[in-house]
Every structure is written in C-alpha cells, then in structure tokens.
Design a protein around this motif. Structure first.
Motif, mmCIF file in Angstrom:
data_model
loop_
_atom_site.group_PDB
_atom_site.id
_atom_site.type_symbol
_atom_site.label_atom_id
_atom_site.label_comp_id
_atom_site.label_asym_id
_atom_site.label_seq_id
_atom_site.Cartn_x
_atom_site.Cartn_y
_atom_site.Cartn_z
ATOM 1 N N ASN A 39 0.864 -1.245 0.047
ATOM 2 C CA ASN A 39 -0.129 0.012 -0.017
ATOM 3 C C ASN A 39 0.751 1.137 0.216
ATOM 4 O OD1 ASN A 39 -2.499 -1.517 0.172
ATOM 5 N ND2 ASN A 39 -2.727 -1.280 2.270
ATOM 6 N N GLY A 40 2.074 1.255 0.768
ATOM 7 C CA GLY A 40 2.901 2.147 0.656
ATOM 8 C C GLY A 40 3.561 2.528 -0.513
ATOM 9 N N LEU A 41 3.942 1.363 -1.187
ATOM 10 C CA LEU A 41 4.483 1.588 -2.595
ATOM 11 C C LEU A 41 3.338 2.174 -3.538
ATOM 12 C CD1 LEU A 41 6.466 0.675 -4.971
ATOM 13 C CD2 LEU A 41 5.250 -1.628 -4.909
ATOM 14 N N LYS A 42 2.360 1.753 -3.454
ATOM 15 C CA LYS A 42 1.343 2.396 -4.416
ATOM 16 C C LYS A 42 1.008 3.754 -3.911
ATOM 17 C CE LYS A 42 -1.169 -2.034 -5.215
ATOM 18 N NZ LYS A 42 -2.519 -2.769 -4.813
ATOM 19 N N LEU A 43 1.148 4.303 -2.892
ATOM 20 C CA LEU A 43 0.892 5.513 -2.338
ATOM 21 C C LEU A 43 2.189 6.504 -2.920
ATOM 22 C CD1 LEU A 43 -0.711 7.601 -0.726
ATOM 23 C CD2 LEU A 43 0.573 7.006 1.119
ATOM 24 N N ALA A 44 3.175 5.894 -2.985
ATOM 25 C CA ALA A 44 4.393 6.742 -3.574
ATOM 26 C C ALA A 44 4.148 6.797 -5.204
ATOM 27 C CB ALA A 44 5.689 5.928 -3.202
ATOM 28 N N SER A 45 3.612 5.874 -5.810
ATOM 29 C CA SER A 45 3.506 5.954 -7.190
ATOM 30 C C SER A 45 2.454 6.920 -7.410
ATOM 31 C CB SER A 45 3.280 4.787 -7.995
ATOM 32 O OG SER A 45 1.780 4.239 -7.275
ATOM 33 N N GLN A 46 1.487 7.164 -6.521
ATOM 34 C CA GLN A 46 0.436 8.251 -6.626
ATOM 35 C C GLN A 46 0.909 9.545 -6.547
ATOM 36 O OE1 GLN A 46 -2.850 7.067 -4.150
ATOM 37 N NE2 GLN A 46 -3.032 5.104 -5.041
ATOM 38 N N HIS A 47 1.845 9.793 -5.606
ATOM 39 C CA HIS A 47 2.497 11.065 -5.269
ATOM 40 C C HIS A 47 3.575 11.369 -6.235
ATOM 41 C CE1 HIS A 47 1.441 10.906 -0.757
ATOM 42 N NE2 HIS A 47 0.386 10.984 -1.548
ATOM 43 N N GLU A 48 4.182 10.536 -6.779
ATOM 44 C CA GLU A 48 5.276 10.805 -7.743
ATOM 45 C C GLU A 48 4.742 10.132 -9.070
ATOM 46 O OE1 GLU A 48 7.750 12.564 -7.725
ATOM 47 O OE2 GLU A 48 7.990 12.771 -5.364
ATOM 48 N N LYS A 49 4.421 10.860 -9.913
ATOM 49 C CA LYS A 49 3.726 10.667 -11.050
ATOM 50 C C LYS A 49 4.828 9.846 -12.298
ATOM 51 C CE LYS A 49 -0.357 11.957 -10.012
ATOM 52 N NZ LYS A 49 -1.241 11.255 -9.224
ATOM 53 N N LYS A 50 6.070 10.186 -12.032
ATOM 54 C CA LYS A 50 7.046 9.571 -12.906
ATOM 55 C C LYS A 50 7.288 8.135 -12.441
ATOM 56 C CE LYS A 50 7.543 12.903 -15.749
ATOM 57 N NZ LYS A 50 7.408 12.901 -16.986
ATOM 58 N N ILE A 51 6.948 7.584 -11.268
ATOM 59 C CA ILE A 51 6.981 6.180 -10.897
ATOM 60 C C ILE A 51 5.852 5.585 -11.602
ATOM 61 C CG2 ILE A 51 6.931 4.661 -8.893
ATOM 62 C CD1 ILE A 51 7.799 6.688 -7.046
ATOM 63 N N ILE A 52 6.472 4.466 -12.221
ATOM 64 C CA ILE A 52 5.712 3.399 -13.072
ATOM 65 C C ILE A 52 5.798 2.034 -12.412
ATOM 66 C CG2 ILE A 52 4.914 2.410 -15.411
ATOM 67 C CD1 ILE A 52 4.637 5.676 -15.093
ATOM 68 N N LEU A 53 4.759 1.448 -12.025
ATOM 69 C CA LEU A 53 4.804 0.308 -11.082
ATOM 70 C C LEU A 53 4.609 -0.928 -12.256
ATOM 71 C CD1 LEU A 53 2.915 0.690 -7.989
ATOM 72 C CD2 LEU A 53 5.314 1.077 -8.459
ATOM 73 N N ASP A 54 5.536 -1.481 -13.076
ATOM 74 C CA ASP A 54 5.358 -2.097 -14.104
ATOM 75 C C ASP A 54 4.570 -3.366 -13.630
ATOM 76 O OD1 ASP A 54 6.644 -0.640 -16.171
ATOM 77 O OD2 ASP A 54 8.420 -1.408 -15.728
ATOM 78 N N GLN A 55 5.050 -4.155 -12.731
ATOM 79 C CA GLN A 55 4.366 -5.058 -12.162
ATOM 80 C C GLN A 55 4.711 -5.524 -10.788
ATOM 81 O OE1 GLN A 55 3.804 -8.524 -14.902
ATOM 82 N NE2 GLN A 55 3.461 -10.064 -13.170
ATOM 83 N N ILE A 56 3.633 -6.016 -10.058
ATOM 84 C CA ILE A 56 3.690 -6.483 -8.615
ATOM 85 C C ILE A 56 3.474 -7.858 -8.563
ATOM 86 C CG2 ILE A 56 2.743 -6.215 -6.394
ATOM 87 C CD1 ILE A 56 1.919 -3.329 -6.954
ATOM 88 N N THR A 57 4.682 -8.830 -8.117
ATOM 89 C CA THR A 57 4.428 -10.202 -7.981
ATOM 90 C C THR A 57 4.702 -10.473 -6.562
ATOM 91 O OG1 THR A 57 5.145 -12.043 -8.981
ATOM 92 C CG2 THR A 57 6.662 -10.498 -8.521
ATOM 93 N N THR A 58 4.212 -11.557 -6.106
ATOM 94 C CA THR A 58 4.381 -12.155 -4.908
ATOM 95 C C THR A 58 5.580 -13.410 -4.748
ATOM 96 O OG1 THR A 58 2.743 -13.860 -5.217
ATOM 97 C CG2 THR A 58 2.233 -12.130 -4.243
ATOM 98 N N ALA A 59 6.299 -13.371 -3.747
ATOM 99 C CA ALA A 59 7.299 -14.463 -3.763
ATOM 100 C C ALA A 59 7.572 -15.013 -2.390
ATOM 101 C CB ALA A 59 8.845 -13.805 -4.193
ATOM 102 N N ASN A 60 6.618 -14.836 -1.649
ATOM 103 C CA ASN A 60 6.380 -15.602 -0.284
ATOM 104 C C ASN A 60 7.495 -15.289 0.558
ATOM 105 O OD1 ASN A 60 3.661 -16.943 -0.613
ATOM 106 N ND2 ASN A 60 4.807 -17.837 -2.338
#
Length: 377
Positions: A196-217
C-alpha cells in the motif's frame, strides 16, 4: 508450673516460625513467565534477532521467557497455545504476530483462559479490524500491540529508490522510472501495508511506473525466479522494490546471470537488515535496506512487564507504532560496528519501563535511541 508454661510457649513460637517461613518467601516479587511465538525459525536473521532482543529485555527485567518457533505454521501456533493455556502452569502473558490471519484464534484462547495477549509486528487484517476493533474493545485480555508503520516503510523505500534512480538518470524517454516490485504474500498484514505504501508513492510521484507487482512469499529463490522473467518482460525497468531483504538478494541472484549491473544500471532496495544484504549495501549493489522494528519484541516485554506490575500502559495508549530506520552507505558502517548480539545485553531496558523508572512520563521506543545507548556503553 510457671517454668513449664514458658517452655511450652517457646516451643509454640518455634513451631509457628517454622511454618510461617514459606509465607515469607512467597511475599517476594513474582517472576513472570512470558510465552513468545516466533513465526519463523532460528535460521533467519530477522526472526532470530527478535528472540535475542526479547530475551535480553526479559532477562534485564527479571522475567522468564519461553520461545516457541513455529516455522510459519499458523495452525501449530494455535494448537500449541491452546495446550499451554489449559495447564496449571499457564503463561502470565503471550506475545505473537498475526501469522496467516490466525490472531483471532489466538485471542479467543487468551480470552477463555484469562491470559494477557500482546500482538507485535503484524496486526489484524482490515477485515478482522472491522469486526474486532482495537485492543480491549472486543477482547478484554488483548492488552495491546506494537506494530511497525509498514505503509510508511513501503512508501519511504519507494521514494528513496526513485530519488536515487533520478539522480543516476535511470529513466525512459518520457522521464519515467520503471519499478519491478516483489511483495511477500497476499495475506500477511506487513506485506499488504508495504505494498500500500508503494502504491501511495506512485500516486504522489507520477513519474513512478509500477510495471508489475508479484508475490514471492518472502523467499529468496522465488524472488530470483520471478525476476528472471520480469527483467525480460520489462527491459525498461530501472528499479527493483522488494518487501524484504531475502527477496532483494533473490533479485541480485537473478541479475548476476545477466550483464545488468546493480547500483549502476538498476537500483535495488529492500527491508530487514539481513547481514548479507548489508554487505551489499556497503558495496553499493543494494542501495538501501530499512529496518529496526525487530526490537518491537523488547518493547512488548517492557509494556507487558509494566502491565503485570500494575502500571497499565493504557494510561498512555494501547496501540504503539515503531518506525523503520534507513540504512545506506552514509550510515551503514556505524550500524555494523555496534549492532552485535553481545551488545544487546548492555542495554538497560529498565530505563524504558515506567515501573522501573518512576520519572518516565512517556514511552520512547526508538531504534536510534537504542543504538545510541549501545554506542555510549
């Protein structure tokens, strides 16, 4: 006759003093028995350190600590606590995290057996929170919790990586900085909040592009396998954001099979301060690692100690938040020089207790403060 009476009186007094001796011993301060469920095993640095800190705090405060390692088996934790809670020698308090959403079951057992329960590191999920609320609302014996600000940590890690990538000019033709992101699990509260913090950062900094989020346990090998195909699928990626150090190390393992140079062509950051990861922070392959919240177990011990000694921390609050500290090349050497298990015993945790320190008005649970205490000793 008078002489005989005196002898009888003396004899009675001797007998009375003999039988009253154990009562005198019982008047001494009770040595509390604390049960700590460690969600992992003794092999992992982060979880082993939580045990070392809690052991140091309990020993300093005069409490006995029983540590049970559950190796991420949430059902085993619940069953073991159920058995221990039903014995005559049940613990005076229990400390645990919400492992795979098992906290409600643990709290129910604590409630049934009137055992004070304290949650650390991972609290109730959002759905559980809506139903059961905060400490002492639905569960009387859920006395408190101390949780890291995982959302802020996820946000801070993303911003740190974004700023470094920007400084190095790692951007696409439109000035965007592309992130590959590896989270722990979809059910662990800490993983959810860091994401959630990662996604919030991408909302505040528009130049951050989250190409993909994956789980690795939370696993190094799984993270390596994930990055093997992520790096092929997203060749413009400039940053790897990993929710823990093991997955960050897995990313390094993957990149070692390519010509991509960590610290130059791509920036990697993670959390937990695993020793191997910190060596890579020193070398520059890993840009940063955030942590410090493994000391929450020590703070839990302090709060439980005060509660059991009739100085209820609820007069201040029942939910505490710990902040994570950023380690990078600028401060890594100071940390590595002083942060050793033998030094934990030098910390006088009584200074943080309101029972032991009558002048203490407000709890101050800061990793930086602890590090200063170690250095000063």
């Amino acid at each position: 006759m008078k002489y005989t009476f005196r002898l009888i009186l003396i004899f009675i007094l001797i007998i009375f003093s003999f039988f009253s001796y154990p009562a005198e011993n019982n008047s001494k301060e009770k040595k509390f028995q604390i049960l700590y469920y460690n969600s992992e095993n003794q092999e992992g640095f982060w979880w082993r350190t939580t045990s070392e800190f809690m052991q140091a705090a309990c020993q300093n405060l005069g409490m006995d600590l029983n540590i049970v390692y559950v190796d991420r088996d949430a059902a085993f934790m619940v069953n073991d606590f159920k058995n221990k809670a039903a014995t005559l020698n049940k613990p005076d308090a229990v400390v645990f995290q919400n492992l795979k959403s098992n906290a409600v079951n643990m709290l129910n057992i604590a409630e049934e057996n009137k055992i004070p329960a304290f949650i650390f590191n991972a609290g109730l999920t959002e759905e559980q929170d809506k139903q059961y609320g905060k400490p002492r609302e639905k569960f009387k014996y859920w006395i408190g919790q101390i949780l890291p600000d995982d959302k802020k940590a996820g946000y801070d890690l993303a911003i740190q990586l974004f700023n470094e990538a920007k400084r190095l000019g790692l951007k696409d033709k439109n000035g965007n900085i592309h992130f590959l992101n590896i989270i722990g699990t979809k059910t662990d509260t800490s993983s959810i909040e860091r994401e959630n913090g990662l996604k919030l950062a991408s909302q505040h900094e528009k130049k951050i592009i989250l190409d993909q989020i994956t789980t690795a346990n939370w696993d190094r090998n799984e993270a390596e396998k994930s990055l093997n195909w992520l790096i092929l699928r997203y060749p413009e990626a400039n940053v790897v954001w990993a929710a823990n150090d093991l997955m960050g190390l897995g990313a390094l393992d993957s990149l070692s099979k390519t010509k991509i140079k960590p610290g130059k062509d791509i920036i990697i950051g993670s959390m937990d301060w695993v020793p191997e990861a910190l060596k890579h922070v020193q070398s520059g392959k890993l840009f940063t690692s955030l942590n410090g919240h493994f000391i929450e177990t020590a703070w839990a011990a302090v709060l439980v100690y005060d509660y059991l000694n009739k100085n209820d921390f609820a007069s201040e609050k029942t939910s505490f938040t710990s902040k994570m500290t950023v380690l990078s090349k600028s401060n890594i050497n100071l940390y590595l020089k002083n942060f050793k298990p033998d030094n934990f015993k030098k910390i006088n945790f009584s200074n943080f207790s309101k029972v032991k320190n009558k002048n203490l008005k407000k709890y101050d649970f800061s990793f930086d403060l602890v590090l200063k205490k170690i250095i000063s000793n």
